[in-house]
Design a protein around this motif. Structure first.
Motif, PDB file in Angstrom:
ATOM      1  N   VAL A  11      31.834  59.141  99.119  1.00 23.77           N
ATOM      2  CA  VAL A  11      31.147  58.282  99.917  1.00 23.77           C
ATOM      3  C   VAL A  11      29.736  58.140 100.151  1.00 23.77           C
ATOM      4  N   ASP A  12      29.933  59.649  99.621  1.00 21.39           N
ATOM      5  CA  ASP A  12      28.132  60.596  99.484  1.00 21.39           C
ATOM      6  C   ASP A  12      27.299  59.920  99.068  1.00 21.39           C
ATOM      7  N   HIS A  13      27.893  59.973  97.317  1.00 18.89           N
ATOM      8  CA  HIS A  13      27.066  59.521  96.129  1.00 18.89           C
ATOM      9  C   HIS A  13      27.562  57.826  96.430  1.00 18.89           C
ATOM     10  N   PHE A  14      27.969  57.133  96.659  1.00 18.17           N
ATOM     11  CA  PHE A  14      27.822  55.484  96.851  1.00 18.17           C
ATOM     12  C   PHE A  14      26.754  55.398  97.962  1.00 18.17           C
ATOM     13  N   ALA A  15      26.857  56.378  99.558  1.00 14.32           N
ATOM     14  CA  ALA A  15      25.641  56.115 100.620  1.00 14.32           C
ATOM     15  C   ALA A  15      24.402  56.137  99.944  1.00 14.32           C
ATOM     16  N   ASP A  16      24.389  57.739  98.529  1.00 13.97           N
ATOM     17  CA  ASP A  16      23.084  58.034  98.273  1.00 13.97           C
ATOM     18  C   ASP A  16      22.243  56.585  98.092  1.00 13.97           C
ATOM     19  N   ARG A  17      23.312  56.324  96.847  1.00 13.42           N
ATOM     20  CA  ARG A  17      22.511  54.930  95.956  1.00 13.42           C
ATOM     21  C   ARG A  17      22.313  53.930  96.655  1.00 13.42           C
ATOM     22  N   LEU A  18      22.990  53.806  97.873  1.00 12.82           N
ATOM     23  CA  LEU A  18      22.699  52.518  98.777  1.00 12.82           C
ATOM     24  C   LEU A  18      20.962  52.685  98.883  1.00 12.82           C
ATOM     25  N   ARG A  19      20.702  53.584  99.960  1.00 22.01           N
ATOM     26  CA  ARG A  19      19.932  53.836 100.217  1.00 22.01           C
ATOM     27  C   ARG A  19      18.097  54.116  99.353  1.00 22.01           C
ATOM     28  N   ALA A  20      18.620  54.696  98.289  1.00 20.64           N
ATOM     29  CA  ALA A  20      17.532  54.386  96.666  1.00 20.64           C
ATOM     30  C   ALA A  20      17.873  53.060  96.423  1.00 20.64           C
ATOM     31  N   ALA A  21      18.041  51.974  96.456  1.00 23.59           N
ATOM     32  CA  ALA A  21      18.553  50.625  95.888  1.00 23.59           C
ATOM     33  C   ALA A  21      17.689  49.208  97.315  1.00 23.59           C
ATOM     34  N   PRO A  22      17.170  48.585  95.554  1.00 20.37           N
ATOM     35  CA  PRO A  22      15.928  47.895  95.934  1.00 20.37           C
ATOM     36  C   PRO A  22      16.273  47.002  97.482  1.00 20.37           C
ATOM     37  N   GLN A  23      15.994  46.522  97.974  1.00 24.40           N
ATOM     38  CA  GLN A  23      16.471  45.505  99.156  1.00 24.40           C
ATOM     39  C   GLN A  23      16.641  44.077  98.653  1.00 24.40           C
ATOM     40  N   SER A  24      16.334  43.945  97.515  1.00 20.81           N
ATOM     41  CA  SER A  24      16.700  42.704  97.123  1.00 20.81           C
ATOM     42  C   SER A  24      18.239  43.094  96.653  1.00 20.81           C
ATOM     43  N   ARG A  25      18.351  43.948  96.123  1.00 19.36           N
ATOM     44  CA  ARG A  25      20.132  44.757  95.448  1.00 19.36           C
ATOM     45  C   ARG A  25      20.675  44.857  97.284  1.00 19.36           C
ATOM     46  N   LEU A  26      20.672  45.324  98.132  1.00 24.32           N
ATOM     47  CA  LEU A  26      20.851  45.505  99.606  1.00 24.32           C
ATOM     48  C   LEU A  26      21.827  43.315  99.558  1.00 24.32           C
ATOM     49  N   ALA A  66      23.885  49.856 106.535  1.00 22.21           N
ATOM     50  CA  ALA A  66      26.196  49.701 105.586  1.00 22.21           C
ATOM     51  C   ALA A  66      25.618  50.806 105.047  1.00 22.21           C
ATOM     52  N   ALA A  67      24.874  51.944 104.497  1.00 20.43           N
ATOM     53  CA  ALA A  67      25.329  53.472 103.378  1.00 20.43           C
ATOM     54  C   ALA A  67      25.517  54.057 104.656  1.00 20.43           C
ATOM     55  N   ASP A  68      24.957  54.319 106.504  1.00 20.98           N
ATOM     56  CA  ASP A  68      25.359  55.457 106.887  1.00 20.98           C
ATOM     57  C   ASP A  68      26.607  54.837 107.604  1.00 20.98           C
ATOM     58  N   GLN A  69      27.219  54.144 108.278  1.00 12.79           N
ATOM     59  CA  GLN A  69      27.829  53.057 108.606  1.00 12.79           C
ATOM     60  C   GLN A  69      29.247  53.690 107.460  1.00 12.79           C
ATOM     61  N   LEU A  70      29.194  53.421 106.183  1.00  9.83           N
ATOM     62  CA  LEU A  70      29.837  54.332 104.492  1.00  9.83           C
ATOM     63  C   LEU A  70      29.670  55.649 105.155  1.00  9.83           C
ATOM     64  N   THR A  71      29.179  56.217 105.039  1.00  6.91           N
ATOM     65  CA  THR A  71      29.072  58.123 105.358  1.00  6.91           C
ATOM     66  C   THR A  71      30.121  58.108 106.679  1.00  6.91           C
ATOM     67  N   VAL A  72      29.894  57.600 107.417  1.00 10.68           N
ATOM     68  CA  VAL A  72      30.438  57.920 109.009  1.00 10.68           C
ATOM     69  C   VAL A  72      31.824  57.780 108.849  1.00 10.68           C
ATOM     70  N   ALA A  73      32.638  56.907 107.849  1.00  9.68           N
ATOM     71  CA  ALA A  73      33.753  55.737 108.085  1.00  9.68           C
ATOM     72  C   ALA A  73      33.962  56.815 107.121  1.00  9.68           C
ATOM     73  N   GLY A  74      33.645  56.975 105.743  1.00 12.25           N
ATOM     74  CA  GLY A  74      34.538  58.108 105.099  1.00 12.25           C
ATOM     75  C   GLY A  74      34.349  59.649 104.530  1.00 12.25           C
ATOM     76  N   HIS A  75      33.508  59.949 105.858  1.00 10.46           N
ATOM     77  CA  HIS A  75      34.167  61.382 106.465  1.00 10.46           C
ATOM     78  C   HIS A  75      35.016  61.674 107.630  1.00 10.46           C
ATOM     79  N   ASP A  76      35.345  60.194 108.189  1.00  8.60           N
ATOM     80  CA  ASP A  76      36.381  59.931 108.741  1.00  8.60           C
ATOM     81  C   ASP A  76      37.383  60.072 108.618  1.00  8.60           C
ATOM     82  N   LEU A  77      37.818  59.377 107.747  1.00 10.97           N
ATOM     83  CA  LEU A  77      38.934  59.478 106.662  1.00 10.97           C
ATOM     84  C   LEU A  77      39.369  60.826 106.985  1.00 10.97           C
ATOM     85  N   ALA A  78      37.916  60.750 105.641  1.00  9.50           N
ATOM     86  CA  ALA A  78      38.579  62.924 105.333  1.00  9.50           C
ATOM     87  C   ALA A  78      39.277  63.622 106.129  1.00  9.50           C
ATOM     88  N   LEU A  79      38.747  63.152 107.405  1.00  7.53           N
ATOM     89  CA  LEU A  79      39.204  64.747 108.336  1.00  7.53           C
ATOM     90  C   LEU A  79      40.682  64.084 108.539  1.00  7.53           C
TER      91      LEU A  79
END
Length: 103
Positions: A11-26, A66-79
């Motif tokens: 989850v963290d890897h995907f979120a980090d990649r989203l944060r680094a992605a250009p706006q056009s990719r998003l 979206a990256a933050d939402q993914l991080t929160v949801a993924g970490h919540d599920l992991a718990l």
């Protein structure tokens, strides 16, 4: 206790990649893919935490959240996961969504 490190790392890897992605990719779908995944992970966590209650859907907070939402949801599920099989399934969902997102 179940080791959920593989899920939080994915989850963290995907979120980090989203944060680094250009706006056009998003805009081309990466943010939408991440939000859909975040919603699914949040749904799964709610089903475990509140059995018998209809899960609430995570709102769309915009492509830059979206990256933050993914991080929160993924970490919540992991718990709340209780089996290695559930962790493996969640990691698979994250990996497949990241591939579809192209990040």
């Amino acid at each position: 206790m179940v080791d959920t490190t593989s899920l939080t790392r994915a989850v963290d890897h995907f979120a980090d990649r989203l944060r680094a992605a250009p706006q056009s990719r998003l805009q081309r779908g990466a943010a939408t893919e991440a939000l859909e995944l975040a919603r699914e992970l949040a749904r799964r966590a709610q089903l475990v935490e509140f059995p018998g209650r209809e899960p609430r859907q995570m709102p769309d907070a915009g492509m830059f959240a979206a990256a933050d939402q993914l991080t929160v949801a993924g970490h919540d599920l992991a718990l709340v996961l209780t089996s290695e099989e559930d962790v493996e399934e969640a990691v698979r969902l994250v990996t497949e969504a990241q591939k579809r997102a192209g990040v």
